[in-house]
Each structure stands twice: as C-alpha cells, then as structure tokens.
Design an enzyme around this catalytic site. Structure first.
Site, PDB file in Angstrom:
ATOM      1  N   LYS A  36       0.909  -1.608  -0.219  1.00 23.12           N
ATOM      2  CA  LYS A  36      -0.009  -0.210  -0.217  1.00 23.12           C
ATOM      3  C   LYS A  36       0.472   1.616  -0.102  1.00 23.12           C
ATOM      4  O   LYS A  36       1.930   1.194  -0.146  1.00 23.12           O
ATOM      5  CB  LYS A  36      -0.842  -0.400   1.032  1.00 23.12           C
ATOM      6  N   TYR A 244      16.499  29.675   8.650  1.00 15.11           N
ATOM      7  CA  TYR A 244      15.072  30.434   9.355  1.00 15.11           C
ATOM      8  C   TYR A 244      15.140  30.427  10.527  1.00 15.11           C
ATOM      9  O   TYR A 244      15.383  29.729  11.334  1.00 15.11           O
ATOM     10  CB  TYR A 244      13.558  30.289   8.797  1.00 15.11           C
TER      11      TYR A 244
HETATM   12  C1  PLP Z   1      -0.579  -1.858   6.760  1.00 12.66           C
HETATM   13  C2  PLP Z   1      -0.793  -2.900   7.123  1.00 12.66           C
HETATM   14  C3  PLP Z   1       0.304  -3.792   7.701  1.00 12.66           C
HETATM   15  C4  PLP Z   1       1.433  -3.725   7.334  1.00 12.66           C
HETATM   16  O1  PLP Z   1       1.710  -3.488   8.958  1.00 12.66           O
HETATM   17  P1  PLP Z   1       4.035  -3.260   8.878  1.00 12.66           P
HETATM   18  O2  PLP Z   1       4.002  -2.959  10.354  1.00 12.66           O
HETATM   19  O3  PLP Z   1       3.785  -2.057   8.504  1.00 12.66           O
HETATM   20  O4  PLP Z   1       4.590  -4.820   8.799  1.00 12.66           O
HETATM   21  C5  PLP Z   1      -0.500  -5.168   7.650  1.00 12.66           C
HETATM   22  N1  PLP Z   1      -1.934  -5.631   7.844  1.00 12.66           N
HETATM   23  C6  PLP Z   1      -2.092  -4.453   7.833  1.00 12.66           C
HETATM   24  C7  PLP Z   1      -4.399  -4.226   7.485  1.00 12.66           C
HETATM   25  C8  PLP Z   1      -2.248  -2.927   7.370  1.00 12.66           C
HETATM   26  O5  PLP Z   1      -2.882  -1.923   7.420  1.00 12.66           O
END
Ligand code: PLP
Length: 347
Positions: A36, A244
């Site tokens: 994702k 800044y």
């Molecule tokens: C993002 C996500 C993962 C992966 O999690 P990590 O901690 O990055 O390994 C797995 N399952 C779900 C439902 C998620 O939303």
C-alpha cells in the site's frame, strides 16, 4: 553510493528480496507483502515485481486505485487484496481489475454479493477498533471467501499483553471459516513468535528495511537510502545564526554544509533539532530549521566539499534512528519522501 544530486531515494531491490526471505524464515509461513501507499513510498510496481520474482503471489493494498495500478503492472497472476474492502459503488471496479476486497462490514458484504461476488477476504476486528467485523458480528461462511485476517494493535511491543489476547481471539474467530487462509502477523507480529504465524504473514515495514520494533533488527537489511549532495560549505563566525528564525546560533566558529534536501524531499521539519546526517564520513547534527529545499549540517572539523554525498537514512544511518530523532516512526519517514526525490533502483 550512486550520484546523489538532486535528492535521491535509492531502493535496493536485492535487500528487499533478502528481507522477504528473512521474514518467511522467521515467520515460518508464506509472506503476503503489503505494498500500500506505493510500497511505503518506494514504488509499488518495482517492489512488487521483484517480490513476485522471489515467489510472492499475494499482495495487499489499501485503496481500490492502488489495486488497479498494481494489477496493470503485475498482470493477471497474483492475488491482490484491497484492505478498504468493497466501498459503495466500487464492486464493478474491483471485479474489473480482479481485485479481492477485504470485507469489513455487513454492508460491504451485501454490496459485494449483490454485484455478483467472487473471491474476497474478511477482516475480523480483535481489538484495534479500526476496521473489520467484531468477532461476535462476523458473518456465516459464504461462497468466495478465501482469506480471513486481523491486525495487531501493539505488535511493536512484545511485552504488551494485548498481543496474545488478539491472537487467541483471532484463532477462535478464524475457526469458523475452515479452508480459508488465516493471515495475522504484520512485521512486528512475525517477530512475536511462531504462534503468531497462522497461515500467512502480511508485513510491510520490515520488507522496506524498518523495525520491527522501532529499532533495527540485525536480520533486516536497509532498503531505502535518502541522500543528497552538498551544495555549499561555509565558515560561520561566532555569534551568527543559520537558517530561518535563527534556530541555530554559532557559539563558536562553525563549518556549515548546506545539503540539497529539504522538507519537499521528505526531510521533515521535525528532523530539527535532533536530526543527524551522515556526511564526510561522520554523523553530524542538523543546524537550525530544515527548509523546503535544503538543510544545514554542522560539519565543523570535517573535510567536506561541494558535491559530497550526504545520507539522511540508509545503510550508514539507520531509518529507525532517523525516525526516532525526528519524533516519528519509520513508516511515516518513508511515506513522507517527496515526489521530487529521484527514485533509482538497484536490481
Ligand atoms: C499496513 C498494514 C500491514 C503492514 O504493517 P507493517 O507494520 O508495516 O508490517 C498489515 N496489515 C494491515 C491490515 C495493514 O493495514
């Protein structure tokens, strides 16, 4: 290190592949990569294609759109699950791209079936109270259901008793769906022990070189390098300020290197004042406020020249340490790398 100018995000796909194999070995079950958010900013198409070469056949994305893009990139073979589920009016798009929604509610299930249904997953909420059916409201087994998952709320803390409670609740709930793949552990979950494995894991961050517990694990290799070159080196007299809002005052004469990476490239403003950058063979503090295009690093006492590479995170500057110094986590650091940083791949 490849030429860092301008700010560059280098993705080592061999390290990604090594992490994939490590996670399969540690978890003892097949890895279903989570790609994702464009594989946490590293490029979902390139990362998923490489993971397929390593044997991955099932992927998770969050959004329908991410699934459509991935399907086009990967072709018909892999299973792609969409964690958002079947949002109202989306069933047609999901089916057209052969995506499998992870159904979260009775409404989603009804919509999916009304549109003709097909293969899909189911999320059981075992305590996170984010997405999914509560165990007591989970549906009867139904045609097309091939995967059931739940998500740990505290997998990054092995001492948290909620982990075992969620594991046991998941085992109980999943037993209602014999023959479906039970997917439970994210990255942190894989390191909690074999009883968190079930049938398949669902890691994200450890594939991409983070964690699992907010600190580096020797078995996980760094994958992403955020680097940029030195634009200018100057001697700042005592009493003058840098950047800044005069956030850095030179108490004594300082040598300051200006680096071609700022918050538009993913060097969060919260890197200041605790952030460190690897430059000139040493790890040195950021001096003053990070700006949009550049940040300043105190390189007093170092031989640093224009064009030298500076590493924000990578093999010489751990992602998790950088994240901790910026008051955040590796997940946010990776997904904050801006579109201006040029992506290059080591394959
Ligand atoms: C993002 C996500 C993962 C992966 O999690 P990590 O901690 O990055 O390994 C797995 N399952 C779900 C439902 C998620 O939303």
């Amino acid at each position: 290190m490849p030429s860092p100018s301008p700010a560059s995000l280098t993705v080592d796909l061999n390290a990604l592949a090594a992490n994939y194999r490590t996670l399969e070995r540690v978890g003892g079950v097949p890895v279903h990569p989570v790609v994702k958010a464009d594989a946490y900013g590293l490029g979902a198409e390139r990362c998923a294609a490489r993971l397929m070469r390593e044997g991955a056949r099932t992927f998770f994305v969050a959004r329908t759109r991410e699934g459509e893009v991935l399907r086009t990139a990967l072709g018909p073979q892999p299973a792609i699950y969409v964690l958002d589920g079947c949002l109202a009016g989306r069933a047609g798009r999901l089916r057209a791209a052969d995506l499998r929604p992870v159904l979260n509610t009775a409404e989603q299930l009804a919509d999916w079936r009304a549109a003709g249904g097909g293969r899909c997953g189911l999320q059981i909420d075992t305590g996170m109270n984010r997405l999914g059916f509560r165990s007591e409201a989970a549906p009867e087994p139904f045609e097309g259901l091939d995967l059931v998952l739940s998500h740990l709320a505290c997998a990054d803390d092995p001492a948290e008793p909620m982990n075992a409670r969620q594991r046991d609740a998941f085992a109980l709930a999943a037993a209602r769906y014999p023959g479906t793949v039970r997917s439970f552990a994210n990255s942190g979950g894989i390191f909690l022990g074999p009883d968190y494995g079930f049938d398949a894991s669902r890691p994200g961050i450890c594939l991409y070189g983070g964690g699992p517990e907010g600190r580096p694990d020797a078995r996980i290799r760094p994958v992403a390098t955020l680097a940029a070159e030195v634009l200018q080196v100057r001697e700042v007299p005592a009493g003058e300020s840098v950047g800044y809002s005069r956030r850095f005052i030179a108490e004594t004469p300082r040598r300051i290197a200006t680096i071609a990476a700022g918050y538009a490239d993913g060097v969060l403003r919260s890197y200041s004042p605790e952030g460190r950058v690897r430059v000139g063979g040493a790890v040195r503090p950021i001096a003053g406020q990070v700006s949009m295009d550049v940040c300043a690093v105190d390189v007093t006492g170092l031989e640093v020249a224009v064009g030298d590479p500076a590493e924000l995170f990578g093999p010489n500057r751990m992602l998790d340490e950088t994240a901790a110094a910026a008051g955040t986590v590796a997940w946010e650091l990776l997904t904050s790398v801006g579109p201006r940083a040029v992506r290059t791949y080591v394959d």
